[in-house]
Structure formats: structure tokens, C-alpha cells
Design a protein around this motif. Structure first.
Motif, PDB file in Angstrom:
ATOM      1  N   TRP A 277       0.832  -1.203   0.000  1.00 10.16           N
ATOM      2  CA  TRP A 277       0.000   0.000   0.000  1.00 10.16           C
ATOM      3  C   TRP A 277       0.870   1.259   0.000  1.00 10.16           C
ATOM      4  CZ3 TRP A 277      -4.327   1.942  -1.342  1.00 10.16           C
ATOM      5  CH2 TRP A 277      -4.714   3.205  -0.884  1.00 10.16           C
ATOM      6  N   ARG A 278       1.896   1.286   0.847  1.00  6.15           N
ATOM      7  CA  ARG A 278       2.773   2.465   0.897  1.00  6.15           C
ATOM      8  C   ARG A 278       3.537   2.650  -0.408  1.00  6.15           C
ATOM      9  NH1 ARG A 278       3.665   0.716   6.214  1.00  6.15           N
ATOM     10  NH2 ARG A 278       5.635  -0.278   5.652  1.00  6.15           N
ATOM     11  N   GLN A 279       3.989   1.562  -1.016  1.00  6.22           N
ATOM     12  CA  GLN A 279       4.800   1.661  -2.228  1.00  6.22           C
ATOM     13  C   GLN A 279       3.965   1.918  -3.479  1.00  6.22           C
ATOM     14  OE1 GLN A 279       8.046   1.827  -2.682  1.00  6.22           O
ATOM     15  NE2 GLN A 279       7.865   1.846  -4.890  1.00  6.22           N
ATOM     16  N   TYR A 280       2.863   1.178  -3.618  1.00 11.43           N
ATOM     17  CA  TYR A 280       2.103   1.191  -4.876  1.00 11.43           C
ATOM     18  C   TYR A 280       0.735   1.878  -4.762  1.00 11.43           C
ATOM     19  CZ  TYR A 280       5.518  -2.487  -5.887  1.00 11.43           C
ATOM     20  OH  TYR A 280       6.671  -3.214  -6.048  1.00 11.43           O
ATOM     21  N   GLN A 281       0.309   2.264  -3.580  1.00 12.26           N
ATOM     22  CA  GLN A 281      -0.993   2.890  -3.335  1.00 12.26           C
ATOM     23  C   GLN A 281      -2.157   2.053  -3.860  1.00 12.26           C
ATOM     24  OE1 GLN A 281       1.588   5.137  -4.643  1.00 12.26           O
ATOM     25  NE2 GLN A 281       2.050   5.292  -2.489  1.00 12.26           N
ATOM     26  N   THR A 282      -2.056   0.741  -3.707  1.00  8.83           N
ATOM     27  CA  THR A 282      -3.153  -0.142  -4.095  1.00  8.83           C
ATOM     28  C   THR A 282      -3.098  -1.404  -3.256  1.00  8.83           C
ATOM     29  OG1 THR A 282      -4.236  -1.302  -5.920  1.00  8.83           O
ATOM     30  CG2 THR A 282      -1.842  -1.251  -5.956  1.00  8.83           C
ATOM     31  N   ARG A 283      -4.240  -2.031  -3.110  1.00  9.20           N
ATOM     32  CA  ARG A 283      -4.310  -3.311  -2.414  1.00  9.20           C
ATOM     33  C   ARG A 283      -4.715  -4.420  -3.394  1.00  9.20           C
ATOM     34  NH1 ARG A 283      -4.507  -0.129   1.919  1.00  9.20           N
ATOM     35  NH2 ARG A 283      -4.211  -0.872   4.003  1.00  9.20           N
ATOM     36  N   ALA A 284      -4.529  -4.173  -4.669  1.00  7.14           N
ATOM     37  CA  ALA A 284      -4.896  -5.162  -5.690  1.00  7.14           C
ATOM     38  C   ALA A 284      -4.132  -6.459  -5.456  1.00  7.14           C
ATOM     39  CB  ALA A 284      -4.594  -4.618  -7.085  1.00  7.14           C
ATOM     40  N   GLY A 285      -4.829  -7.576  -5.608  1.00 12.44           N
ATOM     41  CA  GLY A 285      -4.224  -8.879  -5.391  1.00 12.44           C
ATOM     42  C   GLY A 285      -3.046  -9.152  -6.302  1.00 12.44           C
ATOM     43  N   SER A 286      -3.080  -8.620  -7.517  1.00 20.43           N
ATOM     44  CA  SER A 286      -1.982  -8.859  -8.452  1.00 20.43           C
ATOM     45  C   SER A 286      -0.684  -8.217  -7.957  1.00 20.43           C
ATOM     46  CB  SER A 286      -2.336  -8.342  -9.839  1.00 20.43           C
ATOM     47  OG  SER A 286      -2.585  -6.950  -9.808  1.00 20.43           O
ATOM     48  N   VAL A 287      -0.773  -7.088  -7.280  1.00 18.56           N
ATOM     49  CA  VAL A 287       0.412  -6.421  -6.738  1.00 18.56           C
ATOM     50  C   VAL A 287       1.011  -7.281  -5.632  1.00 18.56           C
ATOM     51  CG1 VAL A 287       1.237  -4.386  -5.497  1.00 18.56           C
ATOM     52  CG2 VAL A 287      -0.414  -4.132  -7.337  1.00 18.56           C
ATOM     53  N   LEU A 288       0.161  -7.770  -4.757  1.00 20.81           N
ATOM     54  CA  LEU A 288       0.606  -8.639  -3.676  1.00 20.81           C
ATOM     55  C   LEU A 288       1.265  -9.900  -4.232  1.00 20.81           C
ATOM     56  CD1 LEU A 288       0.465  -8.571  -0.571  1.00 20.81           C
ATOM     57  CD2 LEU A 288      -1.608  -9.936  -0.750  1.00 20.81           C
ATOM     58  N   GLU A 289       0.665 -10.470  -5.258  1.00 18.14           N
ATOM     59  CA  GLU A 289       1.229 -11.666  -5.896  1.00 18.14           C
ATOM     60  C   GLU A 289       2.594 -11.374  -6.505  1.00 18.14           C
ATOM     61  OE1 GLU A 289      -1.621 -13.089  -8.725  1.00 18.14           O
ATOM     62  OE2 GLU A 289      -3.082 -13.563  -7.166  1.00 18.14           O
ATOM     63  N   ASN A 290       2.754 -10.225  -7.149  1.00 15.46           N
ATOM     64  CA  ASN A 290       4.046  -9.848  -7.739  1.00 15.46           C
ATOM     65  C   ASN A 290       5.133  -9.709  -6.663  1.00 15.46           C
ATOM     66  OD1 ASN A 290       3.395  -9.779 -10.487  1.00 15.46           O
ATOM     67  ND2 ASN A 290       2.606  -7.698 -10.336  1.00 15.46           N
ATOM     68  N   VAL A 291       4.792  -9.102  -5.540  1.00 15.17           N
ATOM     69  CA  VAL A 291       5.767  -8.929  -4.461  1.00 15.17           C
ATOM     70  C   VAL A 291       6.133 -10.286  -3.864  1.00 15.17           C
ATOM     71  CG1 VAL A 291       6.146  -7.951  -2.164  1.00 15.17           C
ATOM     72  CG2 VAL A 291       5.097  -6.559  -3.951  1.00 15.17           C
ATOM     73  N   LEU A 292       5.141 -11.138  -3.643  1.00 15.11           N
ATOM     74  CA  LEU A 292       5.429 -12.464  -3.087  1.00 15.11           C
ATOM     75  C   LEU A 292       6.239 -13.311  -4.071  1.00 15.11           C
ATOM     76  CD1 LEU A 292       2.056 -13.221  -1.279  1.00 15.11           C
ATOM     77  CD2 LEU A 292       4.259 -12.662  -0.228  1.00 15.11           C
ATOM     78  N   SER A 293       5.980 -13.175  -5.361  1.00 14.10           N
ATOM     79  CA  SER A 293       6.758 -13.906  -6.375  1.00 14.10           C
ATOM     80  C   SER A 293       8.214 -13.449  -6.401  1.00 14.10           C
ATOM     81  CB  SER A 293       6.155 -13.718  -7.761  1.00 14.10           C
ATOM     82  OG  SER A 293       4.911 -14.351  -7.840  1.00 14.10           O
ATOM     83  N   ALA A 294       8.440 -12.165  -6.171  1.00 14.20           N
ATOM     84  CA  ALA A 294       9.796 -11.621  -6.176  1.00 14.20           C
ATOM     85  C   ALA A 294      10.560 -11.967  -4.902  1.00 14.20           C
ATOM     86  CB  ALA A 294       9.746 -10.104  -6.357  1.00 14.20           C
ATOM     87  N   ASN A 295       9.831 -12.461  -3.882  1.00 12.39           N
ATOM     88  CA  ASN A 295      10.433 -12.756  -2.584  1.00 12.39           C
ATOM     89  C   ASN A 295      10.059 -14.158  -2.111  1.00 12.39           C
ATOM     90  OD1 ASN A 295      11.505  -9.943  -1.564  1.00 12.39           O
ATOM     91  ND2 ASN A 295       9.530  -9.569  -2.526  1.00 12.39           N
ATOM     92  N   PRO A 296      10.649 -15.193  -2.710  1.00 11.36           N
ATOM     93  CA  PRO A 296      10.327 -16.559  -2.282  1.00 11.36           C
ATOM     94  C   PRO A 296      10.574 -16.732  -0.778  1.00 11.36           C
ATOM     95  CG  PRO A 296      11.745 -16.583  -4.222  1.00 11.36           C
ATOM     96  CD  PRO A 296      11.668 -15.170  -3.750  1.00 11.36           C
ATOM     97  N   GLY A 297       9.629 -17.360  -0.103  1.00 11.47           N
ATOM     98  CA  GLY A 297       9.752 -17.600   1.329  1.00 11.47           C
ATOM     99  C   GLY A 297       9.226 -16.487   2.208  1.00 11.47           C
ATOM    100  N   LEU A 298       8.854 -15.356   1.625  1.00 12.89           N
ATOM    101  CA  LEU A 298       8.368 -14.229   2.423  1.00 12.89           C
ATOM    102  C   LEU A 298       7.074 -14.585   3.152  1.00 12.89           C
ATOM    103  CD1 LEU A 298       8.925 -11.267   3.192  1.00 12.89           C
ATOM    104  CD2 LEU A 298       7.495 -10.599   1.260  1.00 12.89           C
ATOM    105  N   ALA A 299       6.196 -15.312   2.494  1.00 15.77           N
ATOM    106  CA  ALA A 299       4.918 -15.696   3.104  1.00 15.77           C
ATOM    107  C   ALA A 299       5.117 -16.641   4.291  1.00 15.77           C
ATOM    108  CB  ALA A 299       4.010 -16.335   2.063  1.00 15.77           C
ATOM    109  N   ASP A 300       6.248 -17.321   4.340  1.00 20.64           N
ATOM    110  CA  ASP A 300       6.523 -18.250   5.444  1.00 20.64           C
ATOM    111  C   ASP A 300       6.660 -17.534   6.787  1.00 20.64           C
ATOM    112  OD1 ASP A 300       6.542 -20.267   3.552  1.00 20.64           O
ATOM    113  OD2 ASP A 300       8.730 -20.323   3.399  1.00 20.64           O
ATOM    114  N   TYR A 301       6.910 -16.222   6.771  1.00 21.72           N
ATOM    115  CA  TYR A 301       7.026 -15.460   8.013  1.00 21.72           C
ATOM    116  C   TYR A 301       5.670 -15.225   8.673  1.00 21.72           C
ATOM    117  CZ  TYR A 301      11.890 -14.409   6.903  1.00 21.72           C
ATOM    118  OH  TYR A 301      13.232 -14.500   6.627  1.00 21.72           O
ATOM    119  N   GLY A 302       4.589 -15.416   7.939  1.00 24.71           N
ATOM    120  CA  GLY A 302       3.260 -15.166   8.489  1.00 24.71           C
ATOM    121  C   GLY A 302       2.774 -13.777   8.140  1.00 24.71           C
ATOM    122  N   PRO A 303       1.623 -13.397   8.708  1.00 22.68           N
ATOM    123  CA  PRO A 303       1.018 -12.111   8.331  1.00 22.68           C
ATOM    124  C   PRO A 303       1.821 -10.889   8.771  1.00 22.68           C
ATOM    125  CG  PRO A 303      -0.314 -13.218   9.993  1.00 22.68           C
ATOM    126  CD  PRO A 303       0.783 -14.160   9.614  1.00 22.68           C
TER     127      PRO A 303
END
Length: 71
Positions: A19-45
Motif C-alpha cells: 500500500w505504501r509503495q504502490y498505493q493499491t491493495r490489488a491482489g496482483s500487486v501482492l502476488e508480484n511482491v510475493l513472487s519476487a520474494n520466495p519464502g516471504l509468506a513463510d514469516y506469516g502475516p
């Protein structure tokens, strides 16, 4: 493709960072960030402080020309 790096602070979530970087909560943005950071989701919310998160440059949306039907 240029990529910025963000270092997490206490209480950061992927959603709040995008939200701070892209000013959107679109799911595709979240997916792009998670794809660029393998293992990031493993840290939890809530991410721990000090994690380097890569923020990819997002493709620009296509520009559509409008057609004027009446004057």
C-alpha cells in the motif's frame, strides 16, 4: 526491470508495504511482491523487523483511447 528494496520495521505486513509503495491493495500487486520474494509468506502475516523485501516495478496499465460519439 528495476527493483527497490524495503527493510521491514516492527509491525509491517506485506499488504501495508505494498500500500505504501504502490498505493493499491490489488491482489496482483501482492502476488508480484510475493513472487519476487520466495519464502516471504513463510514469516506469516506480520513480518519480523530487518527482512529485505524486493519491490518489483509493476507494468504500466494499458492506455485506452476513448471514442467521442456525440459533440
Amino acid at each position: 526491470m528495476a527493483m527497490l528494496t524495503y527493510i521491514t520495521k516492527e509491525g509491517d505486513t506485506v499488504d501495508s508495504i505494498t500500500w505504501r509503495q504502490y498505493q493499491t491493495r490489488a491482489g496482483s500487486v501482492l502476488e508480484n511482491v510475493l513472487s519476487a520474494n520466495p519464502g516471504l509468506a513463510d514469516y506469516g502475516p506480520v513480518l519480523p523487523p530487518g527482512i529485505k523485501v524486493k519491490l518489483p516495478e509493476l507494468p504500466q496499465p494499458a492506455v485506452h483511447k476513448s471514442v467521442k460519439l456525440w459533440n
